[in-house]
Structure formats: C-alpha cells, structure tokens
Design a protein around this motif. Structure first.
Motif, short mmCIF file in Angstrom:
data_model
loop_
_atom_site.label_atom_id
_atom_site.label_comp_id
_atom_site.label_asym_id
_atom_site.label_seq_id
_atom_site.Cartn_x
_atom_site.Cartn_y
_atom_site.Cartn_z
N LYS A 265 -55.63 46.64 26.41
CA LYS A 265 -55.15 47.82 25.70
C LYS A 265 -54.38 48.74 26.63
O LYS A 265 -54.62 48.75 27.84
CB LYS A 265 -56.34 48.58 25.09
N VAL A 266 -53.48 49.52 26.06
CA VAL A 266 -52.70 50.50 26.82
C VAL A 266 -53.54 51.75 27.03
O VAL A 266 -54.13 52.28 26.09
CB VAL A 266 -51.40 50.86 26.07
N ASN A 267 -53.61 52.22 28.26
CA ASN A 267 -54.36 53.43 28.59
C ASN A 267 -53.53 54.66 28.21
O ASN A 267 -52.40 54.83 28.68
CB ASN A 267 -54.67 53.47 30.09
N VAL A 268 -54.08 55.52 27.33
CA VAL A 268 -53.33 56.66 26.79
C VAL A 268 -53.91 57.97 27.32
O VAL A 268 -55.12 58.20 27.27
CB VAL A 268 -53.38 56.68 25.25
N LEU A 269 -53.02 58.82 27.81
CA LEU A 269 -53.38 60.18 28.20
C LEU A 269 -52.63 61.15 27.30
O LEU A 269 -51.43 61.01 27.10
CB LEU A 269 -52.99 60.47 29.66
N ILE A 270 -53.34 62.14 26.79
CA ILE A 270 -52.73 63.19 25.97
C ILE A 270 -52.65 64.46 26.80
O ILE A 270 -53.68 64.97 27.25
CB ILE A 270 -53.55 63.44 24.69
N LEU A 271 -51.44 64.96 27.03
CA LEU A 271 -51.24 66.21 27.76
C LEU A 271 -51.10 67.35 26.75
O LEU A 271 -50.14 67.39 25.99
CB LEU A 271 -49.99 66.15 28.65
N ALA A 272 -52.06 68.25 26.76
CA ALA A 272 -52.08 69.38 25.84
C ALA A 272 -51.96 70.67 26.64
O ALA A 272 -52.05 70.68 27.87
CB ALA A 272 -53.35 69.37 25.00
N GLY A 273 -51.82 71.77 25.93
CA GLY A 273 -51.72 73.08 26.59
C GLY A 273 -50.61 73.90 25.97
O GLY A 273 -49.64 73.36 25.43
N PHE A 274 -50.75 75.21 26.06
CA PHE A 274 -49.82 76.11 25.40
C PHE A 274 -48.43 76.03 26.03
O PHE A 274 -48.25 75.47 27.11
CB PHE A 274 -50.34 77.55 25.44
N LEU A 275 -47.46 76.60 25.34
CA LEU A 275 -46.06 76.56 25.76
C LEU A 275 -45.90 77.11 27.18
O LEU A 275 -46.36 78.21 27.50
CB LEU A 275 -45.22 77.40 24.80
N GLY A 276 -45.24 76.33 28.04
CA GLY A 276 -44.95 76.80 29.39
C GLY A 276 -46.10 76.74 30.37
O GLY A 276 -46.04 77.36 31.43
N SER A 277 -47.14 75.97 30.05
CA SER A 277 -48.32 75.97 30.92
C SER A 277 -48.16 75.08 32.15
O SER A 277 -48.86 75.25 33.14
CB SER A 277 -49.55 75.53 30.13
#
Length: 302
Positions: free
Chosen positions: A3-15
């Motif tokens: 399987k492909v390892n997935v990272l989700i990058l979250a955070g408010f605008l300009g962080s």
C-alpha cells in the motif's frame, strides 16, 4: 500488494505546510522513494505547486476545498495517482480551510482501501496566530482547534521569538486539546522527519464539521502591470486588515527582479525567482474588500 503510505498535511492558512512539504520531498528523494503530491488550493490560481519538483507526480484541486465541494474529485485524483505511478509515499497538502478529518475520510473510501495506508494527520500550527486567535472570526478559531484536536503529530511553527510563558501556553494547549499526541516547537517547520514518516494513526472521536462556506474564506487575484517599490509595498502591507490571512504570488520590485512573495500574519518573505513568472498575488482571507485592495495596489506600480 504494497500500500502507498499517505501523509495528510493540515493547518491554517500560512502556517508552513508547504515549507514542511519541501523537506519531506527531499528526504523521500534521498531514500529513493517514489513520492507524489496532491495539493488543494481555495482559489483558481496555484502558487504553492511551484515548490514541488518537476519529477514528482502532482495533481492539483483548485477553486474549492477537498473536504466539501471537491470531495468526489479527491477520490478520483488519489485513484489516478496510485494507478499511474508505482508509489511509496503520497502527501496530501490540504487547503488551510480544510477540516483534517474530512480529508482523512476521503482517503478511507472503500475504493481506496486496497491502495492506501494513511499514516496520519500532521497539523502545522502558526504559533503566533494561535496565541492571538481572538482577533479572528469564531469559525476560524473553531477550525484551528479542530486541526489541533485531530492531529497525530502537532507542529507549533514560528516559535523562535516567543516568550517563555507563551511557549508554556502552547504546551498547555496541546495537552488540553490533544493529550498524548507528539508535538514539537520549531521554526521553518524543521522536525525529525524519520519520526514524522513513522506515524501511528489514532482512534477518532466524532468531529465538529466546519464547511469552508461557513468560514467565509475567499480568494482574490490581483495581476500587476509592472514593478513596485519595496518600501511603499511594505508600508501598504502594514495597513492590511487582520482578516487577510495569506498573500502569495510573484511580484517584481524596483530592481527589476521577480520574487516569490509570501505573507502570513504580518510577516512578508521574498525569494528570488529566476523564471519569468506571471506577476500576480493571491489574497486569502475573510471579508475581502477587493475594491479597496485594488485601489491601493494600483497606486504602488512604478
């Protein structure tokens, strides 16, 4: 099947999500991992995609948020990236208006269960903005809280100039909102990338959905017709309302050099750009008075 390892990058605008993305891509290249990026922008123009090297497969979702209006497209784009490339790693950089759990839910679609292993959600938080969040709208504050609460790894960014009591406040807030989750205080989104790439996704509780429409976050693009004086431009920036969260794009200064310009929470940043890029800035914020913005910008052109 791997399987492909997935990272989700979250955070408010300009962080600082894109700054972190560049470091992850460099690390994965050194590890000889095949990596792809899916990037979401609220507006019709993409600027941050320039941070992705040309040899890295990239798909973009523009003019909407992948947690609401573009959720169906997200599944299709993820499927396409997996089928078109033999990937080790897939990084999703969500727009700053996205709820991370809604992005996670899309990745856990039945159509993708055999393709993807979602390692977790990395929330990059603009520490000074968090500490001064009372200047923001209620919906924006709520979204930032949700981005902290649902992180599997929490990065407090831009902490170099903070006082001891402010640092302690960040630690207390992290413990209060997301107890037991790894967190780090840093600048320029510098972290232990090996730890980041070996996340463990935690069990999720119900989340409070905050559609991007309720945030009232809008984008507006201004095309420049010529160069501007840096001093006059920065004087104009100092008068910007706090409801403008991010400005990014390309600008030419009086030295006739084109710069990649980024602005977040009162801090401008210029990087020399050696390609002839279109001169335009993307403004992201709430209650954008485009007439006033346009009038001010037109007066800056030399």
């Amino acid at each position: 099947m791997k399987k492909v390892n997935v990272l989700i990058l979250a955070g408010f605008l300009g962080s600082g999500k894109t700054t972190l993305l560049k470091q992850i891509l460099q690390r994965e290249k050194e590890m000889n991992h095949k990596t792809a990026v899916l990037m979401n922008e609220l507006g019709e123009v993409s600027i941050d995609s320039d941070a992705v090297p040309s040899d890295v497969p990239l798909k973009e979702l523009l003019n909407g948020c992948i947690c609401c209006s573009l959720s169906d497209q997200l599944e299709k784009q993820l499927w396409g990236l997996c089928k078109e490339n033999e990937l080790d790693t897939l990084i999703i950089e969500a727009t700053g208006a996205a709820h991370p759990i809604d992005v996670l839910d899309a990745c856990l679609s039945p159509y993708l269960l055999d393709e993807l292993h979602v390692a977790g959600i990395i929330s990059v938080m603009d520490a000074p903005r968090w500490l001064n969040r009372d200047t923001m709208s209620v919906q924006s504050k709520m979204l930032m809280i949700e981005q902290i609460k649902h992180a599997d790894y929490l990065i407090w960014n831009k902490t170099g100039d903070l006082k001891k009591e402010e640092i302690q406040q960040l630690k207390d807030d992290a413990a209060r909102l997301n107890e037991g989750t790894p967190s780090i205080l840093t600048d320029l989104a510098k972290v232990d990338l090996d730890a980041l790439m070996n996340l463990t996704r935690k069990e999720r509780k119900k989340h409070q959905s905050i559609p991007a429409e309720k945030l009232k976050v809008k984008t507006w693009v201004y095309p420049f017709k010529g160069a501007v004086k840096k001093e006059a431009f920065e004087n104009w920036l100092r008068e910007m309302p706090s409801s403008i969260y991010r400005i990014k794009g390309y600008i030419k200064l009086e030295d006739e050099q084109i710069y990649l310009f980024q602005y977040s929470y009162g801090l401008p940043n210029y990087e020399k750009e050696f390609m002839k890029m279109p001169l335009r800035l993307v403004f992201i914020g709430e209650n954008l008075d485009t007439a006033i913005l346009k009038n001010g910008l037109e007066k800056l052109v030399i």
